[in-house]
Design an enzyme around this catalytic site. Sequence first.
Site, PDB file in Angstrom:
ATOM      1  N   SER A  12       0.841  -1.199   0.000  1.00  0.00           N
ATOM      2  CA  SER A  12       0.000   0.000   0.000  1.00  0.00           C
ATOM      3  C   SER A  12       0.875   1.247   0.000  1.00  0.00           C
ATOM      4  O   SER A  12       2.067   1.177   0.324  1.00  0.00           O
ATOM      5  CB  SER A  12      -0.868  -0.009   1.270  1.00  0.00           C
ATOM      6  OG  SER A  12      -1.379   1.277   1.564  1.00  0.00           O
ATOM      7  N   TYR A  53      -3.327  -0.124   9.990  1.00  0.00           N
ATOM      8  CA  TYR A  53      -3.162  -0.508   8.578  1.00  0.00           C
ATOM      9  C   TYR A  53      -1.752  -0.174   8.105  1.00  0.00           C
ATOM     10  O   TYR A  53      -1.084  -0.993   7.463  1.00  0.00           O
ATOM     11  CB  TYR A  53      -4.212   0.243   7.762  1.00  0.00           C
ATOM     12  CG  TYR A  53      -4.264  -0.075   6.300  1.00  0.00           C
ATOM     13  CD1 TYR A  53      -3.650   0.748   5.364  1.00  0.00           C
ATOM     14  CD2 TYR A  53      -4.967  -1.182   5.834  1.00  0.00           C
ATOM     15  CE1 TYR A  53      -3.729   0.470   4.006  1.00  0.00           C
ATOM     16  CE2 TYR A  53      -5.047  -1.460   4.480  1.00  0.00           C
ATOM     17  CZ  TYR A  53      -4.424  -0.629   3.578  1.00  0.00           C
ATOM     18  OH  TYR A  53      -4.496  -0.899   2.226  1.00  0.00           O
TER      19      TYR A  53
HETATM   20  P1  NAP Z   1     -11.939  -5.023  -0.534  1.00  0.00           P
HETATM   21  O1  NAP Z   1     -12.728  -4.492  -1.674  1.00  0.00           O
HETATM   22  O2  NAP Z   1     -12.315  -4.669   0.866  1.00  0.00           O
HETATM   23  O3  NAP Z   1     -11.865  -6.644  -0.661  1.00  0.00           O
HETATM   24  C1  NAP Z   1     -11.189  -7.334   0.340  1.00  0.00           C
HETATM   25  C2  NAP Z   1     -11.333  -8.803   0.055  1.00  0.00           C
HETATM   26  O4  NAP Z   1     -10.633  -9.528   1.067  1.00  0.00           O
HETATM   27  C3  NAP Z   1     -12.752  -9.298   0.051  1.00  0.00           C
HETATM   28  O5  NAP Z   1     -12.894 -10.308  -0.947  1.00  0.00           O
HETATM   29  C4  NAP Z   1     -12.905  -9.947   1.440  1.00  0.00           C
HETATM   30  O6  NAP Z   1     -13.903 -10.930   1.356  1.00  0.00           O
HETATM   31  C5  NAP Z   1     -11.502 -10.517   1.630  1.00  0.00           C
HETATM   32  N1  NAP Z   1     -11.090 -10.725   3.041  1.00  0.00           N
HETATM   33  C6  NAP Z   1     -11.027  -9.787   4.018  1.00  0.00           C
HETATM   34  N2  NAP Z   1     -10.600 -10.361   5.163  1.00  0.00           N
HETATM   35  C7  NAP Z   1     -10.398 -11.692   4.885  1.00  0.00           C
HETATM   36  C8  NAP Z   1      -9.963 -12.808   5.661  1.00  0.00           C
HETATM   37  N3  NAP Z   1      -9.676 -12.692   6.957  1.00  0.00           N
HETATM   38  N4  NAP Z   1      -9.873 -14.017   5.059  1.00  0.00           N
HETATM   39  C9  NAP Z   1     -10.190 -14.150   3.755  1.00  0.00           C
HETATM   40  N5  NAP Z   1     -10.598 -13.137   2.951  1.00  0.00           N
HETATM   41  C10 NAP Z   1     -10.699 -11.913   3.536  1.00  0.00           C
HETATM   42  O7  NAP Z   1     -10.402  -4.603  -0.696  1.00  0.00           O
HETATM   43  P2  NAP Z   1      -9.603  -4.028  -1.963  1.00  0.00           P
HETATM   44  O8  NAP Z   1      -9.750  -2.560  -2.009  1.00  0.00           O
HETATM   45  O9  NAP Z   1      -9.926  -4.864  -3.155  1.00  0.00           O
HETATM   46  O10 NAP Z   1      -8.115  -4.331  -1.461  1.00  0.00           O
HETATM   47  C11 NAP Z   1      -7.508  -5.581  -1.690  1.00  0.00           C
HETATM   48  C12 NAP Z   1      -6.100  -5.480  -1.112  1.00  0.00           C
HETATM   49  O11 NAP Z   1      -5.442  -4.329  -1.650  1.00  0.00           O
HETATM   50  C13 NAP Z   1      -6.084  -5.284   0.406  1.00  0.00           C
HETATM   51  O12 NAP Z   1      -4.952  -5.946   0.947  1.00  0.00           O
HETATM   52  C14 NAP Z   1      -5.908  -3.776   0.557  1.00  0.00           C
HETATM   53  O13 NAP Z   1      -5.295  -3.443   1.802  1.00  0.00           O
HETATM   54  C15 NAP Z   1      -4.996  -3.482  -0.580  1.00  0.00           C
HETATM   55  N6  NAP Z   1      -5.004  -2.102  -1.063  1.00  0.00           N
HETATM   56  C16 NAP Z   1      -6.170  -1.504  -1.427  1.00  0.00           C
HETATM   57  C17 NAP Z   1      -6.121  -0.196  -1.936  1.00  0.00           C
HETATM   58  C18 NAP Z   1      -7.341   0.555  -2.361  1.00  0.00           C
HETATM   59  O14 NAP Z   1      -7.226   1.796  -2.540  1.00  0.00           O
HETATM   60  N7  NAP Z   1      -8.481  -0.079  -2.541  1.00  0.00           N
HETATM   61  C19 NAP Z   1      -4.904   0.440  -2.085  1.00  0.00           C
HETATM   62  C20 NAP Z   1      -3.741  -0.211  -1.658  1.00  0.00           C
HETATM   63  C21 NAP Z   1      -3.816  -1.490  -1.166  1.00  0.00           C
HETATM   64  P3  NAP Z   1     -14.722 -11.406   2.683  1.00  0.00           P
HETATM   65  O15 NAP Z   1     -15.156 -10.145   3.409  1.00  0.00           O
HETATM   66  O16 NAP Z   1     -15.865 -12.234   2.161  1.00  0.00           O
HETATM   67  O17 NAP Z   1     -13.746 -12.202   3.470  1.00  0.00           O
HETATM   68  C1  GCO Z   2      -6.991   5.204   3.320  1.00  0.00           C
HETATM   69  C2  GCO Z   2      -7.096   4.275   2.147  1.00  0.00           C
HETATM   70  C3  GCO Z   2      -5.727   3.760   1.770  1.00  0.00           C
HETATM   71  C4  GCO Z   2      -5.852   2.815   0.599  1.00  0.00           C
HETATM   72  C5  GCO Z   2      -4.535   2.307   0.167  1.00  0.00           C
HETATM   73  C6  GCO Z   2      -3.633   3.369  -0.337  1.00  0.00           C
HETATM   74  O1  GCO Z   2      -7.899   5.198   4.174  1.00  0.00           O
HETATM   75  O2  GCO Z   2      -5.998   5.943   3.343  1.00  0.00           O
HETATM   76  O3  GCO Z   2      -7.986   3.189   2.437  1.00  0.00           O
HETATM   77  O4  GCO Z   2      -5.138   3.116   2.855  1.00  0.00           O
HETATM   78  O5  GCO Z   2      -6.632   1.720   0.923  1.00  0.00           O
HETATM   79  O6  GCO Z   2      -3.929   1.483   1.103  1.00  0.00           O
HETATM   80  O7  GCO Z   2      -2.505   2.743  -0.927  1.00  0.00           O
END
Ligand code: NAP
Ligand code: GCO
Length: 263
Positions: free
Chosen positions: A144, A157
């Site tokens: 992230s 986080y």
């Molecule tokens: P999301 O939309 O909240 O999806 C998260 C997924 O993880 C869901 O399928 C959820 O399904 C599953 N999950 C959560 N806890 C779990 C557990 N204990 N065991 C198994 N499955 C679990 O998240 P996203 O935005 O796609 O993000 C995916 C990854 O990218 C995460 O690691 C997040 O930190 C990272 N990320 C996101 C962003 C962003 O801006 N969106 C940026 C940087 C990094 P269930 O709830 O059914 O378990």
């Molecule tokens: C926040 C956001 C970020 C993104 C991502 C950025 O609240 O700042 O959720 O943490 O999820 O991780 O890279």
Amino acid sequence: MVNFSLEGKVALVTGAAYGIGFAMAQALAEAGAQIAFNCRKQEHLDKALADYAALGIPAKGYLCDVTKEDEVKAMVADIEKSLGIIDILVNNAGIIKRIPMAEMDVEDFRQVVDIDLTAPFIVAKAVIPSMIKKGHGKIINICSMMSELGRETVSAYAAAKGGLKMLTRNIASEYGKYNIQCNGIGPGYIATPQTAPLREIQSDGSRHPFDSFIIAKTPAARWGSPEDLMGPAVFLASDASNFVNGHILYVDGGILAYIGKQP
Ligand code: NAP
Ligand code: GCO
């Protein structure tokens, strides 16, 4: 010729019922990989299986909480029996809780670290022995911006994602000699359910202040989409990246390079 093909490979993408994980799993499938994924909720699993099928992807889905080592070991064993040894692991499952640190319950802090840091350790530990036997492996940890930067309300986080960056580098250091490459992808701000609260339209119809802030902080002047992560995932999962190890590939539209627009 550079080899981006994943034909004959087995990929496990955790938390790939929707969002970033789903898009990366779709990309790996389109490059030839067989896909296994997991999540915790039956309704998410059912919808994801239908969504993969609609794309012509025969994904194998599991109800598995990545924080539970016994569930993870059982899932990995079943994948190995039905699809084969896992060649590619994407540790994508993750949560965030946005609470000022001094107001955060320790249980909330522990849950975020458990899912975002301890679970990638658990799943990587479950797949590495077979990767060693097979003579190769790809582990991709989804880090992230918060692996590098802090901001208000995301202390758990950021601590977890900072730790995940270093776990990535340590797996690379310890298992590189077995032809296992472990890298990270650091998405910027991506439009998924996880960031939906930061993009909510305000009661007066205006953009959420954080939405406007991110647009101003991003040279690309937009939020990323899960599709923006597809190419980087295929690259780090393929032979094209066999000499890339311990690297965090930021896919952030330039946020980390940019001091921000003068107000
Ligand atoms: P999301 O939309 O909240 O999806 C998260 C997924 O993880 C869901 O399928 C959820 O399904 C599953 N999950 C959560 N806890 C779990 C557990 N204990 N065991 C198994 N499955 C679990 O998240 P996203 O935005 O796609 O993000 C995916 C990854 O990218 C995460 O690691 C997040 O930190 C990272 N990320 C996101 C962003 C962003 O801006 N969106 C940026 C940087 C990094 P269930 O709830 O059914 O378990
Ligand atoms: C926040 C956001 C970020 C993104 C991502 C950025 O609240 O700042 O959720 O943490 O999820 O991780 O890279």
